[in-house]
Design an enzyme around this catalytic site. Structure first.
Site, PDB file in Angstrom:
ATOM      1  N   PRO A 188       0.787  -1.225   0.000  1.00  0.00           N
ATOM      2  CA  PRO A 188       0.000   0.000   0.000  1.00  0.00           C
ATOM      3  C   PRO A 188       0.826   1.287   0.000  1.00  0.00           C
ATOM      4  CG  PRO A 188      -0.129  -1.101   2.130  1.00  0.00           C
ATOM      5  CD  PRO A 188       0.535  -2.048   1.188  1.00  0.00           C
ATOM      6  N   ASN A 189       0.303   2.243  -0.753  1.00  0.00           N
ATOM      7  CA  ASN A 189       0.847   3.597  -0.877  1.00  0.00           C
ATOM      8  C   ASN A 189       2.090   3.688  -1.759  1.00  0.00           C
ATOM      9  OD1 ASN A 189      -1.082   4.994   0.899  1.00  0.00           O
ATOM     10  ND2 ASN A 189      -0.207   3.702   2.480  1.00  0.00           N
ATOM     11  N   ARG A 235       4.648  10.972  -2.735  1.00  0.00           N
ATOM     12  CA  ARG A 235       4.522  10.654  -1.315  1.00  0.00           C
ATOM     13  C   ARG A 235       5.856  10.874  -0.602  1.00  0.00           C
ATOM     14  NH1 ARG A 235       4.696   4.513   1.013  1.00  0.00           N
ATOM     15  NH2 ARG A 235       4.353   5.045   3.194  1.00  0.00           N
ATOM     16  N   TYR A 242      11.161   8.846   0.270  1.00  0.00           N
ATOM     17  CA  TYR A 242      11.037   7.802  -0.755  1.00  0.00           C
ATOM     18  C   TYR A 242      11.555   8.211  -2.131  1.00  0.00           C
ATOM     19  CZ  TYR A 242       8.134   5.680   2.840  1.00  0.00           C
ATOM     20  OH  TYR A 242       7.689   5.135   4.020  1.00  0.00           O
ATOM     21  N   ASN A 275       8.091  -5.695  -1.385  1.00  0.00           N
ATOM     22  CA  ASN A 275       8.060  -4.534  -0.494  1.00  0.00           C
ATOM     23  C   ASN A 275       6.656  -4.493   0.097  1.00  0.00           C
ATOM     24  OD1 ASN A 275       8.014  -2.160   0.899  1.00  0.00           O
ATOM     25  ND2 ASN A 275       9.099  -0.977  -0.650  1.00  0.00           N
ATOM     26  N   ALA A 319       3.462  -0.800   4.563  1.00  0.00           N
ATOM     27  CA  ALA A 319       2.989  -0.828   5.959  1.00  0.00           C
ATOM     28  C   ALA A 319       2.559  -2.225   6.408  1.00  0.00           C
ATOM     29  CB  ALA A 319       1.840   0.160   6.136  1.00  0.00           C
ATOM     30  N   GLU A 328      12.743  -9.556   1.020  1.00  0.00           N
ATOM     31  CA  GLU A 328      11.999  -8.388   1.518  1.00  0.00           C
ATOM     32  C   GLU A 328      12.821  -7.144   1.210  1.00  0.00           C
ATOM     33  OE1 GLU A 328      11.279  -8.550   5.738  1.00  0.00           O
ATOM     34  OE2 GLU A 328      10.620  -6.456   5.823  1.00  0.00           O
ATOM     35  N   HIS A 377      12.945  -2.671   1.226  1.00  0.00           N
ATOM     36  CA  HIS A 377      12.395  -1.377   1.615  1.00  0.00           C
ATOM     37  C   HIS A 377      13.241  -0.286   0.987  1.00  0.00           C
ATOM     38  CE1 HIS A 377       9.708  -3.226   4.500  1.00  0.00           C
ATOM     39  NE2 HIS A 377      10.723  -4.011   4.838  1.00  0.00           N
ATOM     40  N   ARG A 383      13.734   4.624  11.630  1.00  0.00           N
ATOM     41  CA  ARG A 383      12.533   5.471  11.640  1.00  0.00           C
ATOM     42  C   ARG A 383      11.695   5.204  12.897  1.00  0.00           C
ATOM     43  NH1 ARG A 383       9.803   4.942   6.005  1.00  0.00           N
ATOM     44  NH2 ARG A 383       8.660   6.749   6.846  1.00  0.00           N
TER      45      ARG A 383
HETATM   46  C1  DQA Z   1       8.565   1.003   3.266  1.00  0.00           C
HETATM   47  C2  DQA Z   1       8.757   1.234   4.780  1.00  0.00           C
HETATM   48  C3  DQA Z   1       7.443   1.013   5.510  1.00  0.00           C
HETATM   49  O1  DQA Z   1       7.609   1.243   6.899  1.00  0.00           O
HETATM   50  C4  DQA Z   1       6.387   1.979   4.994  1.00  0.00           C
HETATM   51  O2  DQA Z   1       5.136   1.711   5.607  1.00  0.00           O
HETATM   52  C5  DQA Z   1       6.266   1.982   3.510  1.00  0.00           C
HETATM   53  C6  DQA Z   1       7.465   1.888   2.702  1.00  0.00           C
HETATM   54  C7  DQA Z   1       9.846   1.339   2.475  1.00  0.00           C
HETATM   55  O3  DQA Z   1       9.938   0.911   1.340  1.00  0.00           O
HETATM   56  O4  DQA Z   1      10.728   2.040   2.973  1.00  0.00           O
HETATM   57  O5  DQA Z   1       5.180   2.184   2.964  1.00  0.00           O
HETATM   58  O6  DQA Z   1       8.253  -0.356   3.044  1.00  0.00           O
END
Ligand code: DQA
Length: 157
Positions: free
Chosen positions: A19-20, A27, A32, A83, A86, A110, A112, A119
């Protein structure tokens, strides 16, 4: 739901984004970056050519959809770069689906963009990390390139 995996002589890798992440570029660019999910798709296609991998990039805000894509990876014998965004921090459904990938003998990395460990404290725990083949975090788009490169190297033996 996106199209079925294309058949290819090359090893398949699904690059799944939670998500997002469809909002990349607008964003929180200070965290990011300014590049978009479409830019990641272009970059991943190039990395796939270089590494000899058949790569498909997908993104969803929907937990059941990403769970379904993980099932699809297992059934198709595809490796996964994930990825979970959240979902990383609380989705046991995603974790259980991701576990099926690695218990099937497939690789799941995994990734990120940011380094969650630096963070907010709610980002410090990943429910996925314990069943992943490995984790790459903190390198922006390069996290994906490093993950794909690790998969290619592992497959080369
Ligand atoms: C994320 C890190 C997560 O904590 C966050 O909720 C994201 C992006 C990253 O790629 O840094 O949406 O996965």
């Amino acid at each position: 739901m996106a199209s079925a995996l294309p058949s290819s002589a090359l090893p398949s890798v699904l690059v799944l984004n939670g998500p997002n992440l469809g909002r990349l570029g607008v964003r929180e660019p200070e965290i990011y970056g300014h590049a978009s999910m479409a830019d990641l798709e272009v970059a991943a296609a190039k990395w796939g050519e270089d590494l000899g991998l058949a790569i498909e990039v997908r993104q969803t805000d929907n937990e059941s959809e990403i769970v379904g894509w993980l099932h699809e990876a297992v059934d198709a014998g595809a490796h996964v770069v994930l990825n979970p965004a959240a979902f990383t921090h609380y989705s046991y459904a995603l974790r259980d689906a991701a576990a099926q990938v690695t218990t099937a003998g497939l690789l799941l990395v995994e990734v990120h963009l940011s380094n969650p460990a630096t963070r907010e404290s709610f980002r410090h725990y990943s429910v996925v990390a314990g069943i992943a083949t490995g984790t790459v975090a903190g390198f922006g788009f390069d996290s994906y390139r490093l993950a794909l490169s690790a998969i290619a190297e592992r497959l080369a033996g």
